[in-house]
Design a protein around this motif. Structure first.
Motif, PDB file in Angstrom:
ATOM      1  N   HIS A  71       0.857  -1.250  -0.001  1.00  0.00           N
ATOM      2  CA  HIS A  71       0.071  -0.047   0.033  1.00  0.00           C
ATOM      3  C   HIS A  71       0.915   1.276   0.099  1.00  0.00           C
ATOM      4  O   HIS A  71       0.585   2.210  -0.524  1.00  0.00           O
ATOM      5  CB  HIS A  71      -0.729   0.142   1.093  1.00  0.00           C
ATOM      6  CG  HIS A  71      -1.998  -1.029   1.109  1.00  0.00           C
ATOM      7  ND1 HIS A  71      -3.165  -0.930   1.885  1.00  0.00           N
ATOM      8  CD2 HIS A  71      -2.121  -2.044   0.311  1.00  0.00           C
ATOM      9  CE1 HIS A  71      -4.064  -1.935   1.822  1.00  0.00           C
ATOM     10  NE2 HIS A  71      -3.425  -2.776   0.814  1.00  0.00           N
ATOM     11  N   GLY A  72       2.001   1.207   0.592  1.00  0.00           N
ATOM     12  CA  GLY A  72       2.618   2.507   0.608  1.00  0.00           C
ATOM     13  C   GLY A  72       3.144   2.711  -0.772  1.00  0.00           C
ATOM     14  O   GLY A  72       3.542   3.947  -1.050  1.00  0.00           O
ATOM     15  N   ILE A  73       3.566   1.687  -1.282  1.00  0.00           N
ATOM     16  CA  ILE A  73       4.074   2.008  -2.991  1.00  0.00           C
ATOM     17  C   ILE A  73       3.145   2.896  -3.459  1.00  0.00           C
ATOM     18  O   ILE A  73       3.370   3.950  -4.294  1.00  0.00           O
ATOM     19  CB  ILE A  73       4.073   0.792  -3.904  1.00  0.00           C
ATOM     20  CG1 ILE A  73       5.162  -0.054  -3.106  1.00  0.00           C
ATOM     21  CG2 ILE A  73       4.353   0.938  -5.137  1.00  0.00           C
ATOM     22  CD1 ILE A  73       6.453   0.221  -3.218  1.00  0.00           C
ATOM     23  N   PHE A  74       1.770   2.787  -3.375  1.00  0.00           N
ATOM     24  CA  PHE A  74       0.778   3.558  -3.898  1.00  0.00           C
ATOM     25  C   PHE A  74       0.652   4.997  -3.399  1.00  0.00           C
ATOM     26  O   PHE A  74       0.113   5.926  -4.025  1.00  0.00           O
ATOM     27  CB  PHE A  74      -0.566   2.715  -4.189  1.00  0.00           C
ATOM     28  CG  PHE A  74      -0.556   1.665  -4.832  1.00  0.00           C
ATOM     29  CD1 PHE A  74      -0.397   1.631  -6.355  1.00  0.00           C
ATOM     30  CD2 PHE A  74      -0.485   0.306  -4.302  1.00  0.00           C
ATOM     31  CE1 PHE A  74      -0.284   0.186  -7.144  1.00  0.00           C
ATOM     32  CE2 PHE A  74      -0.104  -0.927  -4.932  1.00  0.00           C
ATOM     33  CZ  PHE A  74       0.055  -0.818  -6.295  1.00  0.00           C
ATOM     34  N   GLN A  75       0.816   4.772  -1.950  1.00  0.00           N
ATOM     35  CA  GLN A  75       0.805   6.317  -1.338  1.00  0.00           C
ATOM     36  C   GLN A  75       1.922   7.257  -1.782  1.00  0.00           C
ATOM     37  O   GLN A  75       1.617   8.315  -2.157  1.00  0.00           O
ATOM     38  CB  GLN A  75       0.923   6.016   0.193  1.00  0.00           C
ATOM     39  CG  GLN A  75      -0.092   5.278   0.969  1.00  0.00           C
ATOM     40  CD  GLN A  75       0.290   5.178   2.280  1.00  0.00           C
ATOM     41  OE1 GLN A  75       0.857   4.133   2.619  1.00  0.00           O
ATOM     42  NE2 GLN A  75      -0.278   6.211   3.342  1.00  0.00           N
ATOM     43  N   MET A  76       2.957   6.455  -1.937  1.00  0.00           N
ATOM     44  CA  MET A  76       4.189   7.418  -2.518  1.00  0.00           C
ATOM     45  C   MET A  76       4.251   7.679  -4.033  1.00  0.00           C
ATOM     46  O   MET A  76       4.325   9.095  -4.550  1.00  0.00           O
ATOM     47  CB  MET A  76       5.345   6.643  -2.266  1.00  0.00           C
ATOM     48  CG  MET A  76       6.003   6.553  -0.770  1.00  0.00           C
ATOM     49  SD  MET A  76       5.953   8.468   0.242  1.00  0.00           S
ATOM     50  CE  MET A  76       4.326   8.176   0.853  1.00  0.00           C
ATOM     51  N   HIS A  77       3.602   6.758  -4.813  1.00  0.00           N
ATOM     52  CA  HIS A  77       3.198   7.349  -6.207  1.00  0.00           C
ATOM     53  C   HIS A  77       2.275   8.560  -6.215  1.00  0.00           C
ATOM     54  O   HIS A  77       2.522   9.469  -7.165  1.00  0.00           O
ATOM     55  CB  HIS A  77       2.544   6.002  -6.921  1.00  0.00           C
ATOM     56  CG  HIS A  77       2.447   6.299  -8.307  1.00  0.00           C
ATOM     57  ND1 HIS A  77       1.544   5.565  -9.045  1.00  0.00           N
ATOM     58  CD2 HIS A  77       3.011   7.149  -9.245  1.00  0.00           C
ATOM     59  CE1 HIS A  77       1.657   5.860 -10.410  1.00  0.00           C
ATOM     60  NE2 HIS A  77       2.365   6.730 -10.619  1.00  0.00           N
ATOM     61  N   GLY A  78       1.210   8.413  -5.366  1.00  0.00           N
ATOM     62  CA  GLY A  78       0.243   9.287  -5.445  1.00  0.00           C
ATOM     63  C   GLY A  78       0.922  10.833  -5.072  1.00  0.00           C
ATOM     64  O   GLY A  78       0.674  11.885  -5.572  1.00  0.00           O
ATOM     65  N   LEU A  79       1.713  10.465  -4.104  1.00  0.00           N
ATOM     66  CA  LEU A  79       2.176  11.871  -3.503  1.00  0.00           C
ATOM     67  C   LEU A  79       3.235  12.413  -4.466  1.00  0.00           C
ATOM     68  O   LEU A  79       3.174  13.667  -4.768  1.00  0.00           O
ATOM     69  CB  LEU A  79       3.341  11.445  -2.079  1.00  0.00           C
ATOM     70  CG  LEU A  79       4.034  12.724  -1.507  1.00  0.00           C
ATOM     71  CD1 LEU A  79       2.986  13.663  -1.202  1.00  0.00           C
ATOM     72  CD2 LEU A  79       4.589  12.330  -0.274  1.00  0.00           C
ATOM     73  N   ALA A  80       4.298  11.765  -5.154  1.00  0.00           N
ATOM     74  CA  ALA A  80       4.938  12.202  -6.105  1.00  0.00           C
ATOM     75  C   ALA A  80       4.363  12.859  -7.331  1.00  0.00           C
ATOM     76  O   ALA A  80       4.791  14.136  -7.678  1.00  0.00           O
ATOM     77  CB  ALA A  80       5.864  10.993  -6.373  1.00  0.00           C
ATOM     78  N   VAL A  81       3.386  12.391  -7.772  1.00  0.00           N
ATOM     79  CA  VAL A  81       2.645  12.995  -8.744  1.00  0.00           C
ATOM     80  C   VAL A  81       1.789  14.153  -8.428  1.00  0.00           C
ATOM     81  O   VAL A  81       1.927  15.177  -9.069  1.00  0.00           O
ATOM     82  CB  VAL A  81       1.389  11.748  -9.524  1.00  0.00           C
ATOM     83  CG1 VAL A  81       0.799  12.624 -10.632  1.00  0.00           C
ATOM     84  CG2 VAL A  81       2.380  10.802  -9.999  1.00  0.00           C
ATOM     85  N   LEU A  82       1.327  14.076  -7.202  1.00  0.00           N
ATOM     86  CA  LEU A  82       0.498  15.439  -6.746  1.00  0.00           C
ATOM     87  C   LEU A  82       1.584  16.504  -6.714  1.00  0.00           C
ATOM     88  O   LEU A  82       1.191  17.640  -6.775  1.00  0.00           O
ATOM     89  CB  LEU A  82      -0.194  14.952  -5.413  1.00  0.00           C
ATOM     90  CG  LEU A  82      -1.202  15.925  -4.809  1.00  0.00           C
ATOM     91  CD1 LEU A  82      -2.194  15.802  -5.830  1.00  0.00           C
ATOM     92  CD2 LEU A  82      -1.630  15.347  -3.608  1.00  0.00           C
ATOM     93  N   ALA A  83       2.647  16.035  -5.871  1.00  0.00           N
ATOM     94  CA  ALA A  83       3.619  17.219  -5.561  1.00  0.00           C
ATOM     95  C   ALA A  83       4.204  18.058  -7.002  1.00  0.00           C
ATOM     96  O   ALA A  83       4.427  19.347  -6.906  1.00  0.00           O
ATOM     97  CB  ALA A  83       4.698  16.794  -4.808  1.00  0.00           C
ATOM     98  N   GLU A  84       4.392  17.277  -8.015  1.00  0.00           N
ATOM     99  CA  GLU A  84       4.754  17.732  -9.281  1.00  0.00           C
ATOM    100  C   GLU A  84       3.790  18.432  -9.741  1.00  0.00           C
ATOM    101  O   GLU A  84       3.953  19.539 -10.405  1.00  0.00           O
ATOM    102  CB  GLU A  84       5.181  16.661 -10.054  1.00  0.00           C
ATOM    103  CG  GLU A  84       6.293  15.628  -9.872  1.00  0.00           C
ATOM    104  CD  GLU A  84       7.644  16.300 -10.391  1.00  0.00           C
ATOM    105  OE1 GLU A  84       7.603  17.244 -11.063  1.00  0.00           O
ATOM    106  OE2 GLU A  84       8.622  15.793 -10.314  1.00  0.00           O
TER     107      GLU A  84
END
Length: 572
Positions: free
Chosen positions: A211-224
Motif C-alpha cells: 500500500h505504501g508504494i501507491f501512497q508514494m506514487h500518489g504523493l510524487a505525482v501530486l507534488a509535481e
C-alpha cells in the motif's frame, strides 16, 4: 489488506456519520489553501506554467471487472457496482453509507473507484464522461473537506494514494482545457491536493507494505502537479526516498515477494514496472524485476495457475514465465529452494510439490506454517483452501485459519499471523535422491509454547509421506489437517476418486472427513468471485504434550474401478 491510522474499525462495521476525530480535524484546519485567496494564488501559479505532467501517465490499478465497453453507461443508469458479487449502488454516492457492511467495498469506494469507469470511457475517446468523474470527486471533497464529516476508511492508506492521483489527473485535465472547473471547484481541488499531500507526508501513516508504494506514487505525482504549494518540494523529496526504501522491501535478494502470496508477487511486479517506466521516479528496478520474474516461474503449477498460498484468488491463469535455474535436477525432477524467502519447490513434467515455510510480516499471511500443495499426475491432489477475499465474517476467518491448510493446529487455535513469532524462512534441509525428494522444516511458535517439525518425502507419481513431530509445554489437542482438491468428490473411508485416479490416505491414526460443514466450518475451498466449494478435508487427532503423525498419501494408476457400488454398499 493492511491496517494503518484509520484501519482500526473492525471489518464489517457500518460507518458512523458526524465530525472527524480531533486529530484529522486539526490536520484539515492546517490546510492553508482552504482560504480562497491562498488557493487562488496556488492555482494562478500552476496555470501560468501549465501542466507539469510532461507526457507522463497519471494512472492507477483498475479492476478488470470495470473494463467492459459499456461500464460507463451502465453505471450512469444502474449505479456503482464494485464487482459482480455486489449489487449496484445508486448514484449519487452517500459517502457514510455501508450497504454491504463490507470493508473491501468501502475501501474501493474511498479509492473513488466509481470514477474509474468514467475515466476509462473518457480515455477511450468519449469526452462526455470526464464531467461525471469530476462530479464524484467533488462530491467526496464536499463531504469530507467542506463539511468536515467522516466515513469509515476515509483516510486509510491506499485510498489516500489513489485519490492523490485522481486529484492530479483532474488538475491536468483542467490545465489542458479538457475539463472546465468553476472557481469554487478550482479552490476545492487545491485544498484537497494540500490535504492529501499533508496526509501522505506523515511517516506514521505510511504502510510498510505494498500500500505504501501507491501512497508514494500518489504523493510524487501530486507534488509535481501542484508544485506551487509550499510543502511540494519537501513532498517530492519524501516521496522519492520513501519509494526507494519501500521498493527494496517488496522483494528480497532472491527475487521472492515478501507478502506471502503468489498473486501479490505478480501484481507488484507489474505495478512496479509500470511506476518505473512512468518517469515520475528515478528508479532502476531492472535487476529486482528480473529476479522476480525468474521466481514467478516457480510459483506456478503445471496447469498454469498460481500456487494458492496466502491471499491468492482462484481461477486465474498466468502468462508463461522463464524460471530460474534449479538448484538440483535429474531425469525425474527439478528442485528450487529459496532459503531466505521460505519456499521449496520440486517439479516434474506432470507434478509439483510446493512447501510453504515463510513468515516475514503480517501482509497477506495466512495461518499456514509448514503447509504445502501437491500437484501430481496432471492434477491438483492436496491443496491450499485458498482465499475468498477480504470481506469479514466466518468465511474469511475460516480461510485464514490453520484448519483450512495442510498443516497442524493445536487446541483448535490458528497459528499466529499478526507478526508474532515471525521467523522469515523455516525450511531447514533439502535432500535429493534419484527417485524422491526430502524436505524438512521447523517452526517454534514461541508465543503459543509449541514447536513443529515436518518432513515431506515425495516419490513423484506415486506417494507423498508426511511426518510431523509436535511438542507443547502443556497437554494439548494436536490436529493434522489434509485437504483434497474438489475434483475428488467420491469417497470410501480414506480412498478418494476423481473418476480418473485414486488417492488413498494411509495412517495408523483415523482421519475424520468433513465436506461442506458450517458449524463449525470444515471442508471448503475458495471458488471464484468470493464463492466457496465443498470438498473433502480430513483431520487426525492426538493428545498429550507431544505427538508424532505419520501419513502416506498414495496415488493409484489410472482409475480402474468404479467407487459408486462401494459407496452405496457402505451407505447400506
Amino acid at each position: 489488506m493492511q491496517t494503518t491510522s484509520q484501519g482500526s474499525l473492525p471489518a464489517g462495521v457500518a460507518a458512523v456519520g458526524g465530525h472527524l476525530s480531533s486529530t484529522i480535524e486539526q490536520r484539515l484546519e492546517a490546510v492553508a489553501s482552504l482560504d480562497p485567496h491562498a488557493a487562488d494564488v496556488v492555482w494562478q501559479a500552476i496555470s501560468e506554467c501549465g501542466s507539469q505532467r510532461l507526457g507522463r501517465p497519471i494512472e492507477w490499478p483498475v479492476a478488470e471487472f470495470l473494463k467492459h465497453a459499456q461500464s460507463a453507461a451502465l453505471q450512469a443508469a444502474e449505479g456503482y457496482q464494485a464487482e459482480a458479487r455486489y449489487e449496484p449502488v445508486p448514484l449519487p454516492i452517500v459517502w457514510d453509507a455501508n450497504p454491504f457492511r463490507d470493508k473491501p467495498w468501502i475501501n474501493r469506494l474511498m479509492c473513488l473507484q466509481p470514477m474509474d469507469v468514467y475515466i476509462l470511457a473518457w480515455r477511450a475517446g468519449d469526452q462526455q464522461w470526464l464531467r461525471p468523474a469530476a462530479d464524484i470527486y467533488f462530491s467526496w471533497c464536499d463531504f469530507h473537506i467542506v463539511q468536515r464529516k467522516r466515513a469509515y476508511l476515509s483516510w486509510y492508506d491506499m485510498p489516500v494514494g489513489y485519490r492523490a492521483l485522481k486529484t492530479a489527473l483532474l488538475a491536468d485535465c483542467a490545465l489542458e482545457g479538457s475539463l472546465h472547473l468553476s472557481i469554487d471547484e478550482r479552490r476545492l481541488l487545491v485544498a484537497s491536493a494540500e490535504a492529501h499531500m499533508n496526509e501522505l507526508m506523515r511517516s506514521e501513516a505510511i504502510s510498510q507494505g505494498n500500500h505504501g508504494i501507491f501512497q508514494m506514487h500518489g504523493l510524487a505525482v501530486l507534488a509535481e502537479m501542484f508544485w506551487s504549494l509550499p510543502q511540494a518540494p519537501a513532498a517530492r523529496t519524501f516521496a522519492a526516498s520513501t519509494m526507494s526504501m519501500l521498493t527494496k522491501r517488496q522483494f528480497n535478494d532472491e527475487g521472492v515477494h515478501l507478502e506471502h502470496s503468489p498473486h501479490y508477487h505478480q501484481w507488484m511486479m507489474r505495478e512496479l514496472a509500470s511506476i518505473e517506466q512512468s518517469g515520475w521516479f528515478d528508479l532502476d528496478l531492472t535487476a529486482t524485476l528480473r529476479r522476480a520474474e525468474e521466481v514467478r516461474g516457480w510459483l506456478m503449477q503445471p496447469d498454469g495457475e498460481p500456487v494458492r498460498v496466502g491471499d491468492t484468488p482462484i481461477g486465474t491463469r498466468w502468462p508463461s514465465a522463464t524460471s530460474s535455474s534449479p538448484d538440483f535436477q535429474n531425469d525425474l525432477y527439478r528442485l528450487r529452494w529459496y532459503r531466505d524467502g521460505g519456499y521449496a519447490i520440486c517439479r516434474t513434467e506432470s507434478g509439483q510439490l510446493f512447501f510453504q515455510g515463510s513468515y516475514h510480516s503480517t501482509a497477506h499471511k495466512h495461518a499456514d506454517d509448514l503447509s504445502f500443495e501437491l500437484f501430481d499426475r496432471g492434477r491438483r491432489i492436496l491443496v491450499d483452501s485458498g482465499s475468498t477475499g477480504y470481506s469479514g465474517g466466518p468465511d474469511r476467518v475460516y480461510f485464514l485459519s490453520s484448519a483450512a491448510h495442510n498443516t497442524i493446529e493445536v487446541d483448535g487455535t490458528p497459528h499466529p499471523r499478526n507478526g508474532t513469532d515471525a521467523y522469515g524462512s523455516s525450511i531447514r534441509k533439502v535432500v535429493t535422491a534419484d527417485h524422491h525428494i526430502e524436505l524438512t522444516a521447523y517452526v517454534n511458535h514461541k508465543s503459543r509454547d509449541w514447536t513443529h517439525e515436518r518432513h515431506l518425502r515425495w516419490y513423484p507419481g506415486g506417494e507423498l509421506v508426511i511426518q510431523d513431530d509436535v511438542r507443547a509445554e502443556s497437554s494439548s489437542v494436536f490436529g493434522a489437517w489434509l485437504h483434497l482438491a474438489p475434483a475428488f468428490e467420491r469417497r470410501v473411508g480414506s480412498l478418494f476418486c476423481d473418476q480418473e485416479i485414486h488417492v488413498e490416505v494411509v495412517s495408523r491414526l483415523t482421519y475424520s472427513w468433513h465436506r461442506g460443514e458450517v458449524a463449525p466450518m470444515r471442508g471448503w475451498r475458495a471458488g471464484t468471485s468470493g464463492q466457496k466449494i465443498a470438498a473433502w478435508s480430513g483431520r487426525a487427532i492426538l493428545r498429550g504434550t507431544n505427538a508424532q503423525f505419520f501419513t502416506q498419501v498414495m496415488l493409484s494408476g489410472n482409475c480402474d474401478c468404479d467407487l459408486t457400488d462401494r459407496i452405496q454398499a457402505e451407505r447400506r
